[in-house]
Design a protein around this motif. Structure first.
Motif, PDB file in Angstrom:
ATOM      1  N   GLY A  93     -21.150  55.393 -12.871  1.00  0.00           N
ATOM      2  CA  GLY A  93     -21.844  54.616 -13.891  1.00  0.00           C
ATOM      3  C   GLY A  93     -23.325  54.415 -13.620  1.00  0.00           C
ATOM      4  O   GLY A  93     -23.956  53.578 -14.264  1.00  0.00           O
ATOM      5  N   ALA A  94     -23.921  55.150 -12.697  1.00  0.00           N
ATOM      6  CA  ALA A  94     -25.343  54.998 -12.391  1.00  0.00           C
ATOM      7  C   ALA A  94     -26.180  55.647 -13.486  1.00  0.00           C
ATOM      8  O   ALA A  94     -25.810  56.677 -14.046  1.00  0.00           O
ATOM      9  CB  ALA A  94     -25.662  55.620 -11.045  1.00  0.00           C
ATOM     10  N   VAL A  95     -27.327  55.026 -13.802  1.00  0.00           N
ATOM     11  CA  VAL A  95     -28.230  55.539 -14.833  1.00  0.00           C
ATOM     12  C   VAL A  95     -29.641  55.554 -14.267  1.00  0.00           C
ATOM     13  O   VAL A  95     -30.110  54.557 -13.722  1.00  0.00           O
ATOM     14  CB  VAL A  95     -28.194  54.651 -16.096  1.00  0.00           C
ATOM     15  CG1 VAL A  95     -29.197  55.152 -17.123  1.00  0.00           C
ATOM     16  CG2 VAL A  95     -26.801  54.599 -16.690  1.00  0.00           C
ATOM     17  N   ALA A  96     -30.339  56.684 -14.402  1.00  0.00           N
ATOM     18  CA  ALA A  96     -31.741  56.801 -13.989  1.00  0.00           C
ATOM     19  C   ALA A  96     -32.490  57.530 -15.091  1.00  0.00           C
ATOM     20  O   ALA A  96     -31.972  58.475 -15.676  1.00  0.00           O
ATOM     21  CB  ALA A  96     -31.862  57.549 -12.674  1.00  0.00           C
ATOM     22  N   ALA A  97     -33.695  57.075 -15.392  1.00  0.00           N
ATOM     23  CA  ALA A  97     -34.516  57.706 -16.423  1.00  0.00           C
ATOM     24  C   ALA A  97     -35.948  57.792 -15.931  1.00  0.00           C
ATOM     25  O   ALA A  97     -36.452  56.862 -15.297  1.00  0.00           O
ATOM     26  CB  ALA A  97     -34.443  56.916 -17.717  1.00  0.00           C
ATOM     27  N   GLY A  98     -36.605  58.894 -16.226  1.00  0.00           N
ATOM     28  CA  GLY A  98     -37.996  59.075 -15.833  1.00  0.00           C
ATOM     29  C   GLY A  98     -38.959  58.262 -16.674  1.00  0.00           C
ATOM     30  O   GLY A  98     -40.101  58.082 -16.299  1.00  0.00           O
ATOM     31  N   GLY A  99     -38.504  57.738 -17.806  1.00  0.00           N
ATOM     32  CA  GLY A  99     -39.362  56.946 -18.687  1.00  0.00           C
ATOM     33  C   GLY A  99     -38.732  55.612 -19.009  1.00  0.00           C
ATOM     34  O   GLY A  99     -38.043  55.007 -18.188  1.00  0.00           O
ATOM     35  N   ASN A 100     -38.938  55.145 -20.233  1.00  0.00           N
ATOM     36  CA  ASN A 100     -38.396  53.861 -20.665  1.00  0.00           C
ATOM     37  C   ASN A 100     -36.918  53.973 -21.024  1.00  0.00           C
ATOM     38  O   ASN A 100     -36.455  55.019 -21.462  1.00  0.00           O
ATOM     39  CB  ASN A 100     -39.156  53.342 -21.883  1.00  0.00           C
ATOM     40  CG  ASN A 100     -40.621  53.119 -21.598  1.00  0.00           C
ATOM     41  OD1 ASN A 100     -41.006  52.919 -20.461  1.00  0.00           O
ATOM     42  ND2 ASN A 100     -41.441  53.174 -22.628  1.00  0.00           N
ATOM     43  N   ILE A 101     -36.193  52.865 -20.871  1.00  0.00           N
ATOM     44  CA  ILE A 101     -34.790  52.789 -21.262  1.00  0.00           C
ATOM     45  C   ILE A 101     -34.674  51.656 -22.269  1.00  0.00           C
ATOM     46  O   ILE A 101     -35.099  50.536 -22.003  1.00  0.00           O
ATOM     47  CB  ILE A 101     -33.863  52.503 -20.055  1.00  0.00           C
ATOM     48  CG1 ILE A 101     -33.918  53.651 -19.046  1.00  0.00           C
ATOM     49  CG2 ILE A 101     -32.433  52.262 -20.518  1.00  0.00           C
ATOM     50  CD1 ILE A 101     -33.096  53.404 -17.793  1.00  0.00           C
ATOM     51  N   GLY A 102     -34.087  51.947 -23.425  1.00  0.00           N
ATOM     52  CA  GLY A 102     -33.929  50.912 -24.450  1.00  0.00           C
ATOM     53  C   GLY A 102     -32.734  50.025 -24.192  1.00  0.00           C
ATOM     54  O   GLY A 102     -32.846  48.813 -24.088  1.00  0.00           O
ATOM     55  N   SER A 103     -31.550  50.610 -24.067  1.00  0.00           N
ATOM     56  CA  SER A 103     -30.328  49.831 -23.880  1.00  0.00           C
ATOM     57  C   SER A 103     -29.359  50.637 -23.033  1.00  0.00           C
ATOM     58  O   SER A 103     -29.137  51.814 -23.289  1.00  0.00           O
ATOM     59  CB  SER A 103     -29.705  49.533 -25.249  1.00  0.00           C
ATOM     60  OG  SER A 103     -28.511  48.819 -25.102  1.00  0.00           O
TER      61      SER A 103
END
Length: 156
Positions: A93-103
């Protein structure tokens, strides 16, 4: 504009000034002798100068009096694009993003409502927005290279 072109422009300007001063002086001399004759001469000279001005303006607009276009500048050296950040998410369930995350919802069966302003819960620390690596490691962890709007990491 080159130095040669500037020199020609100045020469034409001073020639026009000299002709104008001589013409005004001649009209004043004629007016002192005979005002009626000076009026007639001024009328004829005015018509001739208006026609010459119209011809010169049309020639400058549509004829060979155009301004030479400057040579194109040398292209700027190419700037390499910044390297893409390394984005890694490990764990269930891990989440990584190089930019913005909305929800984001990492729990089972939950869906958070989008937050009106990007605020991060105390348990989630976004990575700095500068280029670099973004890593989310561990179960239900969240990381972003920008702002995070809403995160739910639980089952509630």
């Amino acid at each position: 504009m080159t130095t040669q072109t500037r020199g020609r422009s100045k020469a034409w300007l001073w020639s026009g000034v000299v002709v104008g001063v001589v013409g005004i002086g001649a009209l004043i001399a004629v007016a002192a002798a005979d005002l009626g004759k000076a009026d007639q001469i001024a009328s004829v000279v005015g018509v001739v100068l208006a026609a010459a001005g119209l011809g010169l303006s049309l020639w400058g607009q549509f004829g060979g009096g155009g301004v030479a276009t400057p040579a194109p500048a040398a292209p700027a050296p190419a700037v390499p694009a910044p390297a893409a950040p390394e984005v890694t998410a490990s764990g269930a369930g891990a989440v990584a993003a190089g930019g913005n995350i909305g929800s984001v919802a990492t729990g089972r069966g939950t869906s958070p409502a989008p937050a009106p302003t990007p605020t991060a819960p105390a348990s989630v620390v976004p990575a700095p927005a500068a280029p670099g690596s973004v890593t989310a490691s561990g179960d239900r962890s969240v990381a972003a290279g920008g702002d995070i709007g809403s995160v739910s990491t639980g089952d509630a």
